[in-house]
Design a protein around this motif. Structure first.
Motif, PDB file in Angstrom:
ATOM      1  N   LEU A 506       0.715  -1.351  -0.090  1.00  0.00           N
ATOM      2  CA  LEU A 506      -0.054  -0.140  -0.033  1.00  0.00           C
ATOM      3  C   LEU A 506       1.151   1.297  -0.001  1.00  0.00           C
ATOM      4  N   HIS A 511      -0.731   4.710  -1.373  1.00  0.00           N
ATOM      5  CA  HIS A 511      -2.092   4.703  -0.417  1.00  0.00           C
ATOM      6  C   HIS A 511      -1.603   4.636   1.256  1.00  0.00           C
ATOM      7  N   ASP A 513      -2.650   6.344   3.726  1.00  0.00           N
ATOM      8  CA  ASP A 513      -3.579   6.413   4.870  1.00  0.00           C
ATOM      9  C   ASP A 513      -4.133   5.046   5.048  1.00  0.00           C
ATOM     10  N   ASP A 514      -4.270   4.184   3.999  1.00  0.00           N
ATOM     11  CA  ASP A 514      -4.757   2.667   4.180  1.00  0.00           C
ATOM     12  C   ASP A 514      -3.508   2.024   4.790  1.00  0.00           C
ATOM     13  N   ALA A 515      -2.168   2.154   4.380  1.00  0.00           N
ATOM     14  CA  ALA A 515      -1.127   1.666   5.192  1.00  0.00           C
ATOM     15  C   ALA A 515      -1.066   1.945   6.526  1.00  0.00           C
ATOM     16  N   ASN A 517      -3.569   2.717   8.218  1.00  0.00           N
ATOM     17  CA  ASN A 517      -4.780   2.126   9.092  1.00  0.00           C
ATOM     18  C   ASN A 517      -4.498   0.660   9.476  1.00  0.00           C
ATOM     19  N   LEU A 518      -3.941  -0.234   8.216  1.00  0.00           N
ATOM     20  CA  LEU A 518      -3.635  -1.386   8.598  1.00  0.00           C
ATOM     21  C   LEU A 518      -2.549  -1.853   9.613  1.00  0.00           C
TER      22      LEU A 518
END
Length: 731
Positions: A506, A511, A513-515, A517-518
């Motif tokens: 990610l 990405h 933000d997604d990274a 969050n994960l």
């Protein structure tokens, strides 16, 4: 004259052999002294030629001598004489032959002897069971034990020790417990060797609690039992408990043997505890075991695992004799500590001293060649292994596929792979990993499909390779599909490493933000690698605030992690926040977080040349830097702009450019250019990740010099050609 002397000696020997056979002399030492030849094999050959028959006693003592000297050729000659004279069916002789063939790794011949015996005794059964276990056929050994029982042959302590070893090898805990019950019924549980076998079996089958029960209920003060318990703890990673057992053993007045010390050294290496390892070393010397090669090998291994390569080398130099394990342990130690050049030099020295590598050492040194992109030396080792008849060896086959793929020669990797008589998950992983490192996701995916068509299911390691390949290509959707299939199709629970691969995937794709969050919502706490991966992506995309958060998390986990400081400093430098960049540098110095200096290697004419940062020690340094100066001017004409921002030092841009010229991969490439004919493919390796400046420079160099250049760094293989790289600048 010389021929005549040999004929006289042979005549004397022949006549003497006739006299010996008539008198039924049963002492092999007399047989070998005849004619002052002293050659058992020659004596037996003459016996065979003259048609002299062996008596049972002659055969017995001959075989005893062969077992003591591990004389396999003589043993085969004796067996032929036994077959001719009708002695091959006698159990007491067969017992010795089975042991001898087992020593030589000849299980087929051991089975042949066993099958020719009319009424195998308990000793014969014990010998053949032990032979199968010793040579890695534990399951077959257990089958033989069951057959023995069905024929009503009562086991003795030697049989039980052999079959317990088979259970340990196959980790068959249930059968091990059944055999334990039989041992108790037979009243053999107090035998120290049986107790040792039980402890070892339970420990290797993963039941350390049962091993402890056997030990605590043991009335024996035999050193074998104590040593087995220390070994059991050590193999389970319970190093401190092994050392505690040793202290208790000394309080009971039990004198340790060399096996005890080998187990204790393994325990120190598993903790790891250099201080306690040194104390054990002192005791080894006080007991007089310092010259024992097995103990010496264990000492070398302990010091290597505890990070003291210098002390390991000191022990190595102090040993009076070196076997292949000694050399292999030291060579592997150098490789493990990133000193592949030294490992290859020691390997050459070993061969010069007449020590032949075994398959394990060949596999380890091939890995060194792969890590250093030493394709020429790898090819030489390939030829050597073929010359020694190891072309079908499974371990070497896998190592060759891995070596060729790491060097970027996928055609040769595939050629070895296709010739392998058997392929397992490791073979496929080496091939898939090779394509993944070269960013050839299509071929990696094709190999994954072919693997499954052969009935080989992917495991956790294969999925790590595939996820890493998706990350290198920016294939977000494909990566998540594979991640999902792990649990849904294959029942594999994703580990922290698999989650970290997704974070990297990610992050590289932008990405962020997604990274993040994960990372924050993983089923396990994120580790340094996860935060470090996201920090690297923050540098790529200039995300300053997120970078600060990653940096803080990394320092919380390890305040001395040099990579965190370097990455954060570079992020500030990219943002022209030089004051903050220098503050991070000061924090790094205060924490003592020193980054391991980069090294690079290049192979020219099958010889490895190593370079450190700003290296001036190479004999061709003047030519190397002169070439770099010319290249720098030519590259600028092609549009190259040195990334001086990577040098976080308060110096002029000109000095920063000079510092960039001293990067190890540039030095290695320049040496390759001045030392090889035009058009020659160059292969170099770097201990760390290739920097962005060197990556840009190498692309242009490949175009200017019309060369293919491979650089294997710590993360992938870059293939530069005609001004482009196989990674498409996505690294």
């Amino acid at each position: 004259m010389r021929l005549g002397t040999q004929n006289v000696r042979k005549s004397v020997l022949t006549n003497s052999l006739h006299r010996l056979s008539r008198c039924y002399i049963s002492d092999l030492s007399n047989l070998c002294m005849v004619g002052k030849i002293g050659d058992t094999l020659e004596a037996l050959e003459l016996l065979d030629q003259q048609g002299v028959s062996l008596s049972r006693n002659d055969a017995y003592y001959l075989l005893q001598r062969c077992c003591r000297t591990e004389d396999l050729p003589a043993g085969r000659r004796i067996y032929r004489l036994m077959v001719r004279t009708g002695l091959a069916s006698i159990a007491v002789l067969g017992d010795h032959l089975i042991r001898l063939f087992s020593m030589g790794g000849c299980l087929h011949e051991a089975n042949q002897v066993f099958n020719s015996i009319c009424e195998p005794s308990v000793y014969t059964w014990s010998a053949i069971i032990a032979a199968h276990t010793k040579l890695g056929e534990g399951a077959r050994a257990l089958d033989l034990y069951n057959t023995m029982q069905s024929r009503g042959v009562e086991c003795d302590s030697y049989t039980y020790v052999a079959v317990l070893n088979a259970c340990a090898q196959t980790t068959t805990l249930i059968q091990g417990r059944l055999i334990h019950d039989q041992i108790i019924r037979r009243g053999l549980e107090s035998d120290p060797f049986v107790q040792s076998g039980l402890i070892d079996m339970y420990a290797k089958c993963g039941s350390i609690d049962d091993a402890i029960k056997v030990f605590e209920n043991s009335p024996s003060s035999d050193v074998v039992v104590w040593s087995s318990m220390t070994s059991g703890y050590a193999k389970h990673g319970l190093g401190q408990k092994a050392l505690d057992v040793f202290k208790k053993m000394k309080r009971h007045g039990v004198r340790p043997n060399h096996v005890t010390f080998v187990s204790l050294l393994e325990a120190c290496g598993s903790i790891p505890s250099l201080a306690q390892g040194r104390q054990i070393h002192i005791q080894i010397m006080s007991y007089g075991f310092e010259s024992n090669v097995v103990v010496g090998n264990a000492l070398i291994d302990m010091y290597i695992k505890c990070g003291s390569l210098a002390e390991a080398h000191k022990v190595f130099n102090g040993l009076p004799n070196h076997d292949v394990v000694t050399w292999g342990t030291m060579i592997t130690g150098y490789a493990h500590h990133g000193q592949g050049h030294e490992a290859l030099e020691l390997f050459d020295k070993m061969k010069q001293e007449g020590v032949h590598p075994d398959n394990v050492l060949y596999a380890n040194i091939l890995k060194v060649c792969g890590n250093m992109a030493a394709l020429g030396q790898g090819r030489q080792l390939h030829a050597e292994s073929l010359g020694r008849g190891l072309q079908s060896d499974f371990l070497i086959g896998n190592a060759l596929v891995d070596m060729y793929s790491r060097c970027g020669s996928m055609d040769e990797a595939h050629k070895v792979f296709n010739k392998m008589p058997h392929r397992d998950i490791v073979s496929w992983g080496a091939l898939i990993g090779g394509y993944a490192r070269q960013s050839d996701f299509k071929m990696a995916q094709q190999c994954l499909n072919d693997m499954q068509l052969e009935g080989c299911k992917p495991d956790k390691v294969i999925f790590l390779i595939i996820l890493a390949a998706c990350s290198r290509k920016g294939l977000v959707d494909e990566g998540f599909q594979y991640f999902k299939s792990m649990s849904e199709e294959y029942g594999i629970t994703p580990s922290i490493e698999h989650h970290t691969c997704l974070v990297d995937l990610l992050g590289r794709a932008g990405h962020l933000d997604d990274a993040e969050n994960l990372l924050s919502n993983m089923p396990m706490p994120p580790n340094l690698k996860g935060w470090g991966s996201l920090l690297s992506s923050c540098k790529t995309y200039g995300d300053l605030e997120r970078g600060r958060r990653c940096f803080d998390q990394m320092l919380r986990l390890d305040s001395r992690n040099a990579s965190a400081y370097v990455q954060m400093s570079n992020i500030f430098a990219d943002a022209d926040m030089w004051a903050d960049a220098h503050k991070v540098e000061e924090l790094r110095k205060k924490a003592g977080a020193w980054k391991k200096p980069a090294q690079a290697w290049i192979e020219v004419d099958n010889k490895i040349h190593g370079f450190d940062v700003g290296d001036n020690s190479h004999p061709q340094s003047d030519f190397i830097y002169a070439k770099l100066k010319v290249l720098s001017r030519q590259m600028k004409e092609e549009g190259y702009v040195p990334k001086v921002e990577l040098v976080v030092k308060p110096v002029s841009d000109e000095d920063k450019e000079d510092a960039l010229c001293g990067h190890v991969e540039k030095l290695a490439i320049a040496y390759g250019l001045v030392s090889t004919p035009p058009g020659t493919t160059l292969r170099a390796a770097k201990s760390l990740r290739v920097c962005t400046d060197c990556h840009s420079a190498t692309k242009i160099i490949s175009k200017l010099e019309k060369r293919e250049i491979f650089i294997r760094d710590a993360y992938r293989l870059h293939h530069f050609k005609d001004g482009a790289c196989s990674c498409n600048d996505f690294f």
